[in-house]
Scaffold this active site. Structure first.
Site, PDB file in Angstrom:
ATOM      1  N   ARG A   1       0.865  -1.176   0.000  1.00 41.99           N
ATOM      2  CA  ARG A   1       0.000   0.000   0.000  1.00 41.99           C
ATOM      3  C   ARG A   1       0.905   1.231   0.000  1.00 41.99           C
ATOM      4  NH1 ARG A   1      -2.420   0.692   5.391  1.00 41.99           N
ATOM      5  NH2 ARG A   1      -1.145   2.559   5.397  1.00 41.99           N
TER       6      ARG A   1
ATOM      7  N   HIS B   1      -3.996   4.252   4.384  1.00 45.15           N
ATOM      8  CA  HIS B   1      -5.116   3.293   4.382  1.00 45.15           C
ATOM      9  C   HIS B   1      -6.370   3.950   3.794  1.00 45.15           C
ATOM     10  CE1 HIS B   1      -8.449   0.896   5.873  1.00 45.15           C
ATOM     11  NE2 HIS B   1      -8.810   1.868   6.689  1.00 45.15           N
TER      12      HIS B   1
ATOM     13  N   TYR C   1       3.501   5.073  11.692  1.00 43.03           N
ATOM     14  CA  TYR C   1       3.866   3.661  11.885  1.00 43.03           C
ATOM     15  C   TYR C   1       4.712   3.061  10.764  1.00 43.03           C
ATOM     16  CZ  TYR C   1      -0.301   3.308   8.892  1.00 43.03           C
ATOM     17  OH  TYR C   1      -1.203   3.466   7.887  1.00 43.03           O
TER      18      TYR C   1
END
Lengths: 380, 327
Positions: free
Chosen positions: A275, A279, A288
């Site tokens: 990705r 998100h 993160y």
């Protein structure tokens, strides 16, 4: 090409299967046809027409451009939250290209690329992510389920649809079900794998392993070294594929669909991808995501290698690229215009679709709802 | 031809007839095939319609409903069985998230005509999770209908209607009434409109609302009070919990002015609350007395050693009716 992941022994007193999990003696095949640099494994190259190859490439480029446009619209406050697909175009379009219109497309919420290839108008995504159910259907989309926001739930729907096909003797169609790596932790996913295997129904699970479920990295999602090995427990062919290689994703899905249509049951395909964006537009991956990991994956872009492949085949050049980019830009702008011009949403549509029968309390509440809307417009 | 059937046999008759009428009807659940269901409700279907239409599933409730949704989307009409309603919570995500919403999500393009049958309720000295009454959970979900029969003949007719309904129907079977009594059930096709309560007996002095397994102790209490006091009591069997038949509820209370609601389930936030709210909305000014509820309590359904004290009895119902008449 797809080898059964369990070592099968001949009869004669030996166990039918031998699986030493401590020593991890099971094998998971990994399929790659087009590597990161665009080098082709010519032996495994699928037999696709120039037209199909260009369609595949164009849709991947289109999906990324739509993502980009959606992100700008969202930042400008002209559209709601949406999940981005950038980086995963090959894992979505490869399988979609292997499907026929008779196959069912059962998607997660990150399959914009595959949906576009399937024929969903660009405007539909804008509508859905701006809060209108009107974007969930399209002409010719009778066998394309709307996105499932609940992770993994759709895997069971796919199996049920495949069951209906099987008992009706439909041998010219199958179901492709898209899930992500996060879904493989859900009970519904495992129930779907189990039911599909017990029933031997024509379904292909395509898992886009993009390494992240929002902030949870794959290694915390499962201790398994691959997602494909989860198929072993269900005695189902399971294969890991380079998910940024559209040719490999196409080929693995094509073979799985052929087996499904021939009555040979389900398959699980893990497409290893990444990705490249957040998100959803509400997410901030800098909290993160290790930057060096992102950078490494940016170097494995599915679009870049596919373009090199088309050029090496002599069916694509800079002039075509430039013309396509202009076309795509125009297509997206037209879709934005059409979407923003659409303002005639009937406010009481939700009351039309609670039940297929007329229910007095729903009609009473509709009247009350419309009354309040009128009152409020008078107040204003 | 009419036969005296118990509720299990009557539901079985409906399943046999609808599977015979319509090839797209399939039965799906745990132990429903070769075994005929743990209560034998699906007996004989497997032998008659075969394993592809009478589907013994792996042991997974969400899997049963999730795959049933897929089947319905693809044109079948699944009649799923949850072996006990106490296990049905595992499928709730599929019900609330998808079965109930695919119609609205697609603005009618995709629909989910399916039935989920489940035995519910106490009074059979069963294990934990086998005695609850949780119709309120399902009744709160828009897009889902909840039906609870009370007799063999209405169970049969309502199940036929539920199978033919274009939307998901939760069909809760009072297991305490499964074999409690027999009734004449016609071989001829019978249906009953979903969403309509039934006036079991007309009356003028007080209305009692009940449903499912509560109908039997309620009938007894109504009979006793009528016999003892010479009053006229209207008894209404709800039959459909959702959508509630507000007109019948209000119409009766307008006539009688007094009302008692009987509910096996825990007291709060259940159909009884909704009935009283409906009366408040539509018939408050006709009331001569506060509406009384006779219900289970807001505690975990106890193990069966204490269930007779927990469940509403004809005695509790009797006293509530008298108190409401005397208010």
């Amino acid at each position: 090409m797809i080898v059964n992941t369990c070592e099968q022994h001949a009869a004669g007193g030996k166990p039918a299967y031998e699986l030493d999990l401590r020593e991890r003696t099971f094998k998971i095949s990994h399929l790659q046809i087009l590597d990161e640099k665009g080098n082709l494994d010519a032996e495994r190259e699928p037999n696709l027409s120039a037209e199909d190859l260009i369609k595949l490439y164009r849709t991947m480029v289109l999906a990324r451009a739509v993502d980009d446009r959606l992100l700008k619209l969202q930042r400008q406050g002209r559209i709601g939250t949406f999940p981005l697909c950038t980086g995963q175009e090959a894992a979505s379009c490869g399988p979609a290209l292997a499907m026929t219109p008779k196959d069912w497309f059962v998607g997660s919420f990150r399959e914009l690329a595959g949906r576009l290839l399937r024929g969903e108008p660009i405007e539909n995504g804008f509508l859905v992510f701006n809060g209108y159910e009107e974007g969930n259907t399209f002409p010719g989309g009778e066998r394309t389920l709307p996105i499932s926001i609940i992770i993994g739930a759709q895997a069971l729907h796919a199996v049920g649809i495949a069951y209906a096909m099987k008992i009706r003797g439909e041998t010219d169609s199958a179901v492709v079900c898209f899930v992500g790596d996060g879904a493989t932790s859900q009970g519904d996913f495992h129930e779907a794998m189990n039911f599909a295997s017990v029933w031997q129904v024509p379904v292909v699970f395509v898992c886009a392993n993009n390494q992240w479920a929002i902030s949870l990295p794959r290694e915390k999602q499962t201790h398994s070294q691959t997602l494909a090995q989860k198929a072993i427990a269900y005695d189902m062919p399971g294969i890991q594929v380079d998910g940024n290689d559209a040719l490999a994703m196409y080929q693995a899905t094509k073979e799985a669909l052929d087996r499904a249509r021939a009555g040979e049951g389900p398959t699980f395909i893990e497409g290893v991808t990444y990705r490249l964006m957040m998100h959803t537009t509400s997410d901030d991956p800098s909290r993160y995501q290790p930057p060096e990991q992102l950078e490494a994956w940016q170097g494995r872009d599915p679009l870049v290698r596919f373009k090199s492949y088309l050029e090496a085949k002599g069916i694509w050049n800079d002039k075509q690229q430039a013309a396509m980019e202009v076309e795509i830009k125009q297509e997206i702008e037209d879709a934005v215009k059409a979407f923003e011009a659409k303002t005639d949403f009937k406010p009481d549509t939700p009351f039309d679709h609670v039940f297929g029968t007329e229910v007095p309390k729903i009609e009473e509440q509709r009247a009350e709802f419309l009354h309040h809307l009128r009152e409020e417009s008078t107040d204003a | 031809m009419r036969n005296k059937l118990n509720m299990v046999q009557a539901i079985n008759l409906a399943l046999h007839q609808e599977m015979g009428n319509d090839d797209s009807v399939v039965a799906i659940g745990q132990d429903i095939g070769v075994n005929g269901g743990v209560f034998r409700v699906t007996e004989g279907l497997y032998e008659k319609y075969g394993e592809s239409r009478v589907i013994d599933t792996p042991l997974a409730e969400s899997g049963i409903l999730g795959t049933s949704i897929g089947m319905a989307v693809a044109g079948l009409k699944p009649v799923a069985e949850m072996q006990f309603s106490g296990f049905s919570y595992l499928m709730f995500g599929q019900l609330e998230g998808h079965a109930a919403r695919l119609r609205s999500r697609t603005q009618g393009a995709i629909t989910v005509p399916l039935v989920v049958r489940m035995p519910y309720g106490g009074g059979v000295r069963a294990l934990e999770h086998h005695s609850e009454s949780r119709e309120a959970i399902y009744g709160h979900t828009p897009g889902v209908k909840v039906v609870i029969p009370s007799t063999p003949s209405n169970a049969r007719a309502l199940l036929v209607s539920a199978i033919r309904d274009p939307d998901p129907v939760i069909f809760m079977e009072p297991k305490r009434s499964y074999r409690a009594f027999r009734e004449e059930v016609s071989e001829e096709e019978q249906t009953m409109e979903i969403g309509k309560a039934q006036v079991v007996q007309e009356g003028t002095d007080l209305t009692v609302f009940a449903w499912g397994a509560m109908m039997r102790p309620t009938l007894q209490a109504v009979q006793e009070v009528q016999d003892q006091r010479g009053v006229s009591i209207e008894l209404i069997d709800l039959l459909t919990i959702s959508p509630l038949d507000g007109d019948t509820i209000a119409g009766s209370v307008e006539k009688t002015g007094r009302c008692v609601v009987i509910q096996e389930a825990p007291r709060s936030l259940g159909p009884a609350s909704e009935i009283i709210a409906t009366i408040n909305d539509k018939a408050l000014m006709y009331l001569e007395a506060p509406v009384r509820r006779v219900t289970g309590y807001d505690v975990a359904t106890p193990y069966f050693g204490r269930e007779n004290a927990y469940l509403p009895t004809s005695g509790r119902i009797h006293r509530a009716i008298e108190e409401t008449l005397d208010f």
